[in-house]
Motif scaffolding. Structure first.
Motif: not given
Lengths: 482, 251
Positions: A14-16, A276-279, A340-341, A478-482
């Motif tokens: 929960k803490d990215p 970086g953030d999710e965007e 990310q790249q 984290e958050g990779s689950v669709g």
């Protein structure tokens, strides 16, 4: 039996990015922008000898004639090199004699990062050099290491105390002319770590550098030089974090390793710069040149990296297998999430006879990220009986990310053997369902499968780092689950 | 009607094809039910639907398990409530050791029941004991989960997880297939020995041989996605002698 996989707590998911805090500390900056005066300013701050200033200026002039590489798969808006600070140091950092003089705020920062600098609080067996923005703020266990003749100090100290070693080896693996980012580093590098292991000595503890970018708008340009003299051994660890910021920060480091006859260097990295953030806002541009020279016969250099951070990762830790019977290894886990790249891999340059190299690369992509393995295996016409084994595996966690494997193989010698295996797979629904049927939730199941996928590489990490790396893998996904 | 497992008018589709068709089934605590049917009758779909696998569209009906609507629960939540599926084709998970996987699964189930993870020593003792019953050599526990296991080794390993997790509802999907005669006896007997008033079993099979060692309380003939006849163990014997012809003709 390893239990570390069982110990992931919910908090981990929960803490990215738990290292995203900023330390409020007064800093000394070089004037913004980059010109000859900036280079002189940095050199002057460090009271460097004239030869080193000239070396920097030479690099700077060379850099002006160069252009940014565009052959990799990474894409980013043009970097304004005049819109950054090239030197930032916590005030008063220059007069430190011992760790007792370190600003308590800095000690607290490293404590928060899980890197206590008070020696008695450390696991026995690991010595740490902490680099905060542009300078080293403290090195632990120096005295203990000295007993064995091991030198482990900040780069700045090494320039003062061991000028002959620096003069002999600096730029001998990565010359000032090497590439755009390493040349920039040569001009403006501010600090880093220096290691020298004398002949026949097995370094009694793990050496570690912990890099932290703190100040806003600051690039970090550190330089690490590790020299393992004849028949010596050293294991070196490197960790990195940075605060969360909306703007991008440039990190252009250079690492040079020299292994003389019969020496072995094991270099491990856990790179967790802010991604970086999710965007896709913010994050560190990690443009790093790492190269090891197996200069002596029977020498060995082994790179292990776990790359989970940075908006962009551009790095190819390489080995020049110059000595006969020398060997090089590259073990890598690269995770990319959100925007990310990653363009990372290695170069194994076989020059001596009977040289061998081994490459194991595990790429894991999710979010909308792209993850490229790019590697060169080059076997020189005079490198007889040399061998390479390469295995590149990619794991995709969804349909929006991408993975590429770009191997370059140049074998100019018919006696040599080069093997390349590559796999690319999407995480299997069957595997996920199997784990879930046994009670693991989806994120735990992904974490377990990913950890299994990376096991060959995780096993190469020193124990203290392996646990941290496993935890980091879960956090990064984290958050990779669709 | 009981309040253990209760399936009413269940229909399920896979890619627009109706696989389960208006199925009704009640399983009470402590009961052993056998579902028998020819290949392609939808038996494995039933086990997957009960375990909550993705990819099935439930078009009608309800499944109640211990008073809860099973369909609202994720697969791991079903597992944590005591539903265990012994897979027909267990998957390989490279890099994850068998023993570590079983510990992770057990601790997850325990957590749901408010229990702490089992201490390593206690866990080792338990898994050694269960492996011994099943004739599983200890070195297989250290291998990667199902990687390079033979068909029989995989099935034995499913049985090991069943004994370790000790679920209240065990669904055995063709657990007997792939086992040689000796292994079959060991596995069947060890599963049978855990029968008690608190745990139930749903055995999916096409042959009677498993039912000779785990005698069911009820046998259901399952054809084209629904139960067309139910009875006692004698129904299994009849199928063994005459096949499914009588039932398919009925249709």
């Amino acid at each position: 039996m390893s239990e570390s996989q069982d110990k992931l707590s919910e908090k981990d998911f929960k803490d990215p990015y738990e290292f995203g805090f900023e330390t409020d500390i007064e800093s000394d900056f070089a004037p913004k922008g980059l010109n000859e005066d900036t280079v002189r300013f940095i050199s002057n701050k460090k009271n460097e000898p004239k030869w080193l200033l000239d070396w920097r200026l030479d690099a700077y002039k060379r850099w002006l004639t160069m252009s940014e590489p565009d052959w990799s798969s990474v894409r980013y808006p043009p970097i304004d090199y005049q819109d950054s600070y090239y030197y930032s140091a916590p005030k008063d950092s220059e007069k430190l004699d011992s760790l007792d003089d370190v600003d308590p705020k800095l000690l607290e920062t490293y404590n928060k990062l899980g890197i206590p600098l008070k020696e008695q609080e450390w696991l026995a067996g690991v010595a740490v050099d902490a680099v905060f923005d542009s300078v080293s703020v403290g090195t632990t266990f120096k005295e203990r290491l000295k007993e064995d003749g091991v030198i482990f100090c900040s780069f700045s100290e090494a320039v003062k105390d061991y000028p002959e070693l620096i003069k002999k080896y600096l730029g001998s693996v990565v010359p000032t002319t090497d590439n755009y980012f390493s040349t920039l580093n040569s001009a403006v590098f501010s600090d880093g770590s220096f290691v020298y292991i004398p002949p026949g000595v097995r370094c009694p503890m793990e050496l570690s550098t912990y890099f932290r970018i703190n100040a806003a708008g600051t690039g970090q340009f550190e330089r690490t030089l590790v020299i393992a003299d004849k028949d010596s051994y050293v294991s070196y660890l490197e960790g990195c974090t940075a605060p969360m910021r909306d703007e991008h920060q440039l990190h252009a480091a250079v690492v040079e390793l020299v292994a003389l006859e019969g020496a072995e260097i094991k270099y491990s990295t856990v790179q967790n710069w802010y991604p970086g953030d999710e965007e896709g806002r913010g994050g560190v541009y990690n443009f790093v040149t790492k190269r090891g020279d197996c200069r002596g016969d029977n020498s060995k250099i082994s790179w292990t990296q776990v790359e989970t951070g940075s908006a962009i990762t551009w790095k190819y830790p390489s080995c020049i297998l110059r000595g006969n019977n020398s060997s090089g290894e590259f073990y890598s886990i690269a995770v990319s999430n959100n925007y990310q790249q990653v363009d990372s891999g290695t170069k194994m340059i076989h020059l001596g006879n009977n040289t061998s190299s081994r490459i194991i690369s595990k790429g894991i992509s999710t979010g909308k990220s792209s993850n490229t393995y790019r590697g060169l295996v080059s076997i020189h016409p005079k490198s007889r009986n040399s061998r390479n084994f390469t295995q590149c595996d990619s794991l995709l966690l969804n349909d929006n990310c991408s993975a590429n494997t770009i191997p370059y193989i140049e074998s100019k010698n018919s006696e040599s053997i080069v093997e390349h295996e590559a796999t690319s797979s999407k995480i299997s629904e069957e595997q996920l369902f199997y784990c879930q049927q046994r009670g693991l939730d989806e994120e735990e199941a992904i974490s377990l499968i990913v950890n299994g996928f990376c096991k060959d590489v995780l096993q190469k990490l020193p124990m203290e780092f392996a646990v941290e790396a496993q935890k980091l893998l879960s956090v990064s996904l984290e958050g990779s689950v669709g | 009607m009981n309040n253990f497992l209760n399936i009413q008018s269940l229909s399920a589709k896979v890619e627009d094809k109706l696989i389960i068709n208006n199925l009704n089934l009640n399983v009470d605590k402590g009961e052993v039910h056998a579902i028998m049917g020819p290949n392609g009758s939808g038996k494995s779909t039933l086990s997957n639907v009960l375990a909550g696998k993705d990819g099935y569209e439930i078009t009608s009906g309800i499944i109640n398990f211990c008073g809860e609507d099973l369909m609202s629960l994720k697969p791991n939540e079903r597992s944590n409530r005591g539903i265990f599926l012994a897979f027909q084709y267990p998957v390989e998970i490279p890099g994850v050791t068998n023993i570590n996987f079983i510990k992770t699964a057990l601790d997850s189930n325990r957590k749901h029941r408010g229990l702490d993870p089992l201490k390593p020593g206690d866990f080792l003792k338990l898994i050694k004991e269960k492996s011994k019953i099943l004739g599983i050599p200890e070195d297989r526990l250290k291998r990667q989960l199902n990687v390079g296991f033979s068909g029989g080794e995989k099935k034995r390993n499913e049985a090991l997880q069943l004994l370790m997790l000790d679920p209240s509802l065990a669904i055995l999907d063709e657990t007997d297939s792939g086992l040689d005669v000796d292994a079959f006896k060991i596995v069947a007997d060890s599963i049978n020995s855990r029968r008690n008033n608190d745990s139930s079993m749903l055995i999916i099979t096409h042959y009677q041989r498993l039912l000779e060692r785990i005698e069911p309380d009820f046998v259901h003939v399952f054809i084209n996605g629904s139960i067309i006849e139910s009875g006692g163990p004698e129904l299994a014997s009849e199928i063994e002698s005459n096949g499914y012809e009588r039932f398919t003709d009925v249709k």
